[in-house]
Design a protein around this motif. Structure first.
Motif, mmCIF file in Angstrom:
data_model
loop_
_atom_site.group_PDB
_atom_site.id
_atom_site.type_symbol
_atom_site.label_atom_id
_atom_site.label_comp_id
_atom_site.label_asym_id
_atom_site.label_seq_id
_atom_site.Cartn_x
_atom_site.Cartn_y
_atom_site.Cartn_z
ATOM 1 N N ILE A 181 25.187 29.530 -13.207
ATOM 2 C CA ILE A 181 26.187 30.374 -13.695
ATOM 3 C C ILE A 181 27.012 30.224 -14.810
ATOM 4 O O ILE A 181 27.333 28.867 -14.972
ATOM 5 C CB ILE A 181 27.272 30.617 -12.592
ATOM 6 N N GLY A 292 23.666 33.778 -7.519
ATOM 7 C CA GLY A 292 24.416 33.308 -8.663
ATOM 8 C C GLY A 292 23.926 33.710 -10.058
ATOM 9 O O GLY A 292 24.581 33.583 -10.970
ATOM 10 N N ASN A 355 26.552 37.385 -5.777
ATOM 11 C CA ASN A 355 27.498 37.984 -6.910
ATOM 12 C C ASN A 355 28.896 38.400 -6.504
ATOM 13 O O ASN A 355 29.007 38.424 -5.106
ATOM 14 C CB ASN A 355 26.440 38.997 -7.576
#
Lengths: 529, 187
Positions: A181, A292, A355
């Motif tokens: 990320i 992610g 998410n």
């Protein structure tokens, strides 16, 4: 009870749930209405720059829980609303991107590249139709993959993974999320560490709440809503307000463009778009299935792959990507929309949110109770009904209903939300902030919760200033308790073996992969310099 | 930004914090160690999980120092941003204090003027008392934040803030008997 029976029960749970009203004697369940409300709300917030799906979810959650209560009956209406918001926000984000060159959500940035030039050429409504078609197609494809993959993945996990392997899998997930990320693996790992540290304060099994510094306020730990909403929403509001303060730009008058020519999509045009939609849907679904990795990366990849194909295959005189090519909008929107369904694969099969939207679904499930997303949901028990599995199939049904709404009324509603961009952001953001703080207070009913949320908001703000992604923090906060519990169970199950993570080939593989992914991403980052 | 030492400073500070957590905070503020033996049974102690969390921090800090200290995308934190952030937070703290004490202060003033002996705690679920703190504190919060961004204070902002907060109070309070607006859960 066979698989088909469970699917049928899930469908019935949505359609035959508590009745809200009836039309010509046909009962309309409250879940159906909530999905519709969520979907329309999602489009509206997605079309409003500065708002996004997670903000609407954060504000709506305590209100919904107050309406529906803490009973399992509340799960489908509340989660149906959140699913509606998630799907609506994805298509809503394209509206200001196309009409005003301002992405409503970050993943719609690439949509501006071709959407706004089309608007300048008088093709705004056609561009919106392209975005809607691509978005709805990508979303539907992704949901089909979710429904096929999630149960199988969960069954595999339950069949082959014991406590040590599950602990190793959680470590692998956290390492992966931290490493991928944002632009910096180091900062991702740092963010993960902070999230884990925060969740371990004031918790534990001892009589004395660990690391609470003897404080009464800390001895129950930080409520999940304060950390998630603080870092994710309040931190974002602070950062957006700082950016606005820098810009100090007045809304001014926006240029307007007259529509020219046919704004409808012909069959031939849809045929030309399909290869771009198909490729991007595959890319978005594959990316979404990994926890992610967000829809922004999917949109960028979808656009890049689409551009390469368009350069090879485009007709003479047709616009290039970046000059108002409908294929550019289709490639972006199909990719970012197909992330949302696939992102629920790790949530439902492993209990790992990928998410922000998934974080709120888990938050809703934890707040209401009676549904613990994870591999245990997919137990196809024969003699007694597994209520969690019925809810899971109810959620799948809700996703398809949201898709049906998307295909039928989504385009029409989406094209009418252009006005949302006129809402002044610098007034909207403080209102959102107060709404978020109020949402936290009504859940916790103590002023410390607001101070905690403010503290986490300040942390989220500093993290954003330092370009540290807050999402690994939030995911680590959610998974931290599960990681410790799973490690304790594994330790006990192996008779106190300190090397329990290295006791089976699968867990060794997971741990090796965790180390490899961090080292690989760190080395790649160094090579980029 | 090339040649910036932002990542190096952040990395070093993170490592120092992780060391502080592992060697001082956790041992001094946790009842059991990494692994505990209770009645011949070995179990995981409360110190293990935070130690792993701090190890993640240390690894992140080390990665910043070793691999990303020369990264060209290092953010430059301007003192202006920090000051503006502090101003935002200070405004919110002031507003929440107004929210917390406006109701009891109004009741105190009412008692003073009318000679009655009302208690805010007993009135916290009664209109109009229950709205005083939220309406006043919320209006102050939105007005201050908007004015900070605009760089000026306008009556129009105050009006918009009051209307927004009134709508918010109506959304959370009117339909639900069991929800308490801030600060009525505490007083």
């Amino acid at each position: 009870m066979g698989t088909l029976d469970y699917i049928w029960l899930g469908i019935l749970a949505v359609f035959q749930g508590p009745e809200l009203f009836s039309i010509f004697g046909l009962p309309i369940s409250v879940t159906l209405v909530m999905i519709l409300f969520g979907f329309l709300t999602g489009i509206a917030v997605g079309a409003t720059p500065g708002l996004a799906g997670p903000i609407a979810m954060a504000i709506a959650l305590p209100i919904l829980i107050s309406i529906f209560g803490y009973t399992p009956d509340a799960l489908l209406p509340v989660m149906g609303f959140l699913i509606g918001v998630m799907k609506g926000a994805t298509i809503g984000g394209a509206v200001p991107a196309i009409l005003f060159n301002t992405p409503g959500t970050p993943d719609a940035y690439m949509t501006t590249l071709d959407g706004y030039p089309m608007t300048q050429k008088g093709q705004a409504r056609k561009a919106l139709r392209v975005a809607h078609f691509a978005s709805a197609s990508g979303d539907t494809f992704s949901d089909i993959v979710l429904i096929i993959c999630a149960p199988f993945l969960a069954l595999l996990v339950e069949a082959y993974l014991d406590f040590p392997e599950k602990t190793a899998l959680l470590i692998l997930s956290l390492s992966f999320i931290g490493a991928v990320i944002g632009g910096s693996p180091a900062k991702g790992v740092l963010s993960t560490g902070l999230g884990l540290l925060a969740v371990y304060i004031g918790t534990g099994e001892d009589f004395y709440p660990r690391m609470s510094m003897g404080s009464d306020q800390l001895n129950q730990g930080f409520p999940i809503a304060t950390s998630v909403l603080g870092v994710l929403i309040i931190g974002a509001v602070f950062k957006e307000m700082t950016d606005l303060w820098h810009q100090r730009r007045s809304s001014g008058t926006r240029p307007s463009f007259q529509d020219e020519g046919n704004q409808r999509l012909s069959r031939a045009e849809i045929g030309r778009l399909l290869p771009f939609v198909g490729r991007s849907a595959l890319i978005g679904t594959a990316i979404g299935a990994l926890p992610g990795i967000g829809s922004t990366l999917a949109a960028t990849l979808g656009y890049t792959v689409g551009r390469a194909r368009h350069a090879r295959t485009k007709a003479e005189g047709a616009p290039d990507f970046g000059d108002g090519a409908p294929e550019g909008i289709a490639a972006t929107e199909a990719a970012n929309s197909s992330v949302s369904g696939a992102n629920l694969i790790p949530v439902l099969s492993l209990g790992i949110p990928g998410n922000a939207a998934a974080v709120f679904l888990i938050l809703a499930a934890e707040s209401i109770g009676g549904f613990n997303p994870g591999p245990s949901v997919f137990r196809f028990t024969q003699d007694v009904v597994n209520p969690e599995l019925v809810i899971a199939f109810g959620l799948f049904t809700a996703m398809f209903i949201a898709n049906a709404l998307n295909w039928t009324i989504g385009g029409l509603f989406m094209r009418s939300t252009g006005i949302m961009v006129r809402i002044p952001k610098h007034i909207l953001l403080p209102t959102v902030l107060l709404l978020t703080l109020t949402a936290i207070y009504v859940q916790e009913a103590r002023i410390e919760a607001i101070w905690f949320a403010l503290g986490f908001g300040a942390l989220g703000y500093v993290m954003r200033l330092l370009a540290i992604s807050p999402l690994p923090f939030v995911i680590a906060f959610i998974l931290g308790g599960k990681l410790e519990e799973s490690a304790r169970q594994a330790f006990a199950a192996t008779g106190g073996d300190a090397w329990f993570l290295f006791g089976s080939p699968i867990s060794i593989l997971f741990i090796a992969a965790s180390v490899a992914i961090i080292l690989f991403s760190a080395r790649r980052k160094k090579q980029e310099l | 930004m090339r040649h910036s030492n932002g990542n190096l400073i952040l990395g070093a500070a993170t490592i120092a914090f992780a060391i502080l957590v592992i060697f001082i905070w956790i041992p001094l503020d946790t009842q059991t160690g990494l692994i505990e033996k209770v009645r011949r049974q070995v179990t995981i102690g409360d110190a293990l999980a935070p130690t792993i969390a701090a190890s993640f921090l240390a690894i992140g800090g080390l990665m910043l120092v070793l691999f990303e200290r020369n990264a060209d995308d290092q953010p430059k934190v301007s003192p202006q941003d920090v000051l503006f952030g502090l101003a935002l937070i200070a405004s919110i703290i002031i507003s929440i204090l107004v929210m917390r004490y406006a109701g009891p202060a109004t009741v105190g003033l009412w008692n003073l003027l009318s000679g009655s002996e009302a208690e805010y705690r007993l009135l916290r679920d009664t209109a109009p008392w229950k709205y005083i703190g939220f309406l006043l504190g919320g209006t102050v919060m939105i007005t201050m934040l908007v004015s900070l961004v605009e760089g000026r204070l306008r009556v129009k902002t105050l009006m918009i803030a009051f209307i927004s907060v009134s709508v918010m109070a109506a959304i959370y309070d009117l339909p639900f008997d069991d929800l308490l607006l801030p600060p009525n859960g505490d007083v």
